[in-house]
Design a protein around this motif. Structure first.
Motif, short mmCIF file in Angstrom:
data_model
loop_
_atom_site.label_atom_id
_atom_site.label_comp_id
_atom_site.label_asym_id
_atom_site.label_seq_id
_atom_site.Cartn_x
_atom_site.Cartn_y
_atom_site.Cartn_z
N PHE A 20 0.83 -1.20 0.00
CA PHE A 20 0.00 0.00 0.00
C PHE A 20 0.86 1.26 0.00
N ALA A 23 2.71 1.69 -3.30
CA ALA A 23 1.82 2.21 -4.35
C ALA A 23 1.58 3.71 -4.18
N VAL A 24 1.35 4.15 -2.93
CA VAL A 24 1.15 5.57 -2.67
C VAL A 24 2.42 6.36 -3.00
N LEU A 27 2.79 6.72 -6.82
CA LEU A 27 1.84 7.71 -7.33
C LEU A 27 2.26 9.13 -6.93
N SER A 57 -1.02 12.68 -0.99
CA SER A 57 -0.93 11.23 -0.75
C SER A 57 -2.29 10.66 -0.33
N ALA A 64 -4.59 3.41 -4.70
CA ALA A 64 -3.59 2.51 -4.14
C ALA A 64 -4.20 1.36 -3.36
#
Length: 485
Positions: A20, A23-24, A27, A57, A64
């Motif tokens: 997680f 993924a954040v 991005l 975020s 995410a």
């Protein structure tokens, strides 16, 4: 069973938290790369950058979270299959459904959390990030005069320093062009050296110039273009002040952006949609009545009946027959025709403008509906990706960060592309908004059902040996048929 469930949850939650945040982070790096030019060179403090990255975020969580559930469930069951732990569980009489049960409960809880998050937290974070990003993008570059180049950061002035001192505040061989009168380079100031200092209120910067000249062209003279008269004034010390208040970041009032659809929760969206639909309907009825009134005013005399005995637009237009113009002169006829043509064009333009306005109102309503459906689709996506990742991991029996990442990215990219494409089509009005938002979920639902069925029935769907055997049988059968022929 409790120890087994705790072991599965422990191996899953650790991977979930890791994927997680990864993924954040990815991005967020993409966001910073896109807006790098708007952030660099403006003297932003760590507090501003920290707030911007924090709120941004949070806005990436809806993207995410499903990806993290997909990847972590695939890696968890892939590890269980790769180290034959899943085989041992099956041999002990524990089905795949029972193994998936604790993670299914966890996914349901995460789906509920995702819904609460998207309805309550996401609108606030989106508002904060958009307002802060807007303020940052509006802020000017930090005041920093380069060495040997022209600096145009201050409105109305161009400054060039031949050399800068080691302290950064002393300038040598300085030239200042004053363009505040919009008359070109009519006013120029030169100095051998200068020292920069901020005013006490930090809204102005003061240049103390030493040993220089002020040059000013006299443009009031009628013959100044041919004679080029100018004034020259020498000074030993001179103070020049520049306003740099624009370099300080100003905070936008959040209420100016609070009405955007992405910054509303479900209850606010329902109220906004009802209000927009009521306003659009009232606007349409008003325009219809106004248009009908104008047409009745134009066709109130000598209405002509059609063959079926009903009035039609074509019949009413035929009232204005060309023989009526015979009573006027040629010049008057041309004037009448031009006036009529102009009136028709104005009416057509008015209709086009109103049609675009109605379409814009409907597009705005569809955008609000899209955001409202997205708050529910996020929760469902978390469950759907679990039913893809968990059985797929049990089938491929491969853990780690290799194959699971590739498969997860492929599924997620397909889901994301379908989502973006269908939502744009829905906003354009070509398909219903409900279908546009839920189309990606409708497509991946049967995939999840298929993979779950194959996993619970111990199917060798992605086993290389089974595929080799299948293709071997097909090739042998084909060779046998060729020999017979």
């Amino acid at each position: 069973m409790k120890k087994l469930y705790l072991y599965i949850l422990k191996s899953f939650i650790g991977t979930f938290v890791f994927t997680f945040f990864v993924a954040v982070f990815i991005l967020l790096m993409q966001f910073l790369w896109c807006y790098l030019d708007d952030l660099v060179g403006k003297g932003l403090g760590f507090d501003v950058l920290g707030k911007l990255m924090f709120y941004t975020s949070i806005t990436f969580v809806p993207m995410a979270l499903p990806l993290a559930i997909l990847l972590s469930s695939l890696m968890c069951f892939g590890n269980l299959g790769e180290f034959y732990e899943l085989v041992a569980m099956k041999a002990s009489g524990i089905s795949v459904w029972k193994v998936m049960r604790p993670l299914l409960i966890f996914s349901i809880v995460m789906s509920l959390i995702a819904f609460v998050f998207s309805n309550n937290v996401l609108p606030v974070a989106t508002l904060k990030s958009k307002v802060l990003l807007r303020d940052v993008r509006k802020q000017k570059m930090s005041f920093d005069i380069p060495e040997g180049r022209f600096y145009k950061g201050i409105d109305g002035y161009t400054i060039r320093a031949g050399k800068k001192g080691a302290d950064g505040n002393t300038l040598y061989d300085l030239m200042i062009y004053d363009h505040t009168d919009y008359k070109g380079n009519a006013k120029v100031t030169t100095a051998d050296s200068a020292v920069m200092a901020l005013s006490p209120n930090q809204t102005e910067i003061i240049f103390t110039l030493y040993s220089g000249f002020n040059y000013s062209e006299v443009v009031d003279d009628k013959e100044y273009k041919s004679r080029r008269p100018f004034e020259k004034m020498e000074f030993k010390k001179q103070l020049v002040t520049f306003d740099i208040s624009d370099f300080n970041m100003t905070e936008t009032d959040e209420s100016t952006m609070k009405g955007h659809q992405s910054m509303l929760n479900i209850s606010q969206l329902v109220v906004a949609i009802d209000s927009l639909e009521a306003v659009s309907s009232e606007r349409l009825d008003t325009y219809k009545n106004s248009f009908k009134h104008r047409m009745q005013h134009l066709t109130s005399k000598d209405n002509v009946k059609s063959d079926k005995g009903k009035k039609s637009e074509l019949d009413t237009i035929t009232v204005f027959k060309w023989p009526l113009l015979e009573n006027f002169s040629k010049k008057e006829q041309e004037s009448i025709v031009n006036m009529a043509s102009s009136a028709v064009k104005n009416q057509i333009d008015n209709i086009d403008i109103n049609i675009k306005d109605f379409e814009r109102q409907q597009t705005n309503i569809r955008k609000h509906q899209q955001v409202m459906h997205e708050k529910f689709s996020l929760s469902i996506a978390c469950l759907l990706f679990f039913f893809i990742g968990a059985p797929l991991g049990a089938i491929i029996r491969k853990g780690g960060l290799g194959l699971p990442i590739v498969i997860s990215v492929i599924f997620f990219v397909i889901y994301y592309v379908i989502t973006i494409t269908s939502q744009r089509i829905a906003i354009a009005g070509d398909i219903p908004v409900f279908l546009g938002v839920w189309l990606s979920s409708i497509i991946i639902l049967p995939i999840g059902v298929f993979l779950t069925t194959k996993a619970t029935t111990d199917s060798a769907l992605l086993d290389g040996e089974s595929w080799k055997k299948t293709f071997g049988k097909i090739l042998r059968k084909r060779k046998y048929i060729n020999k017979k022929l």
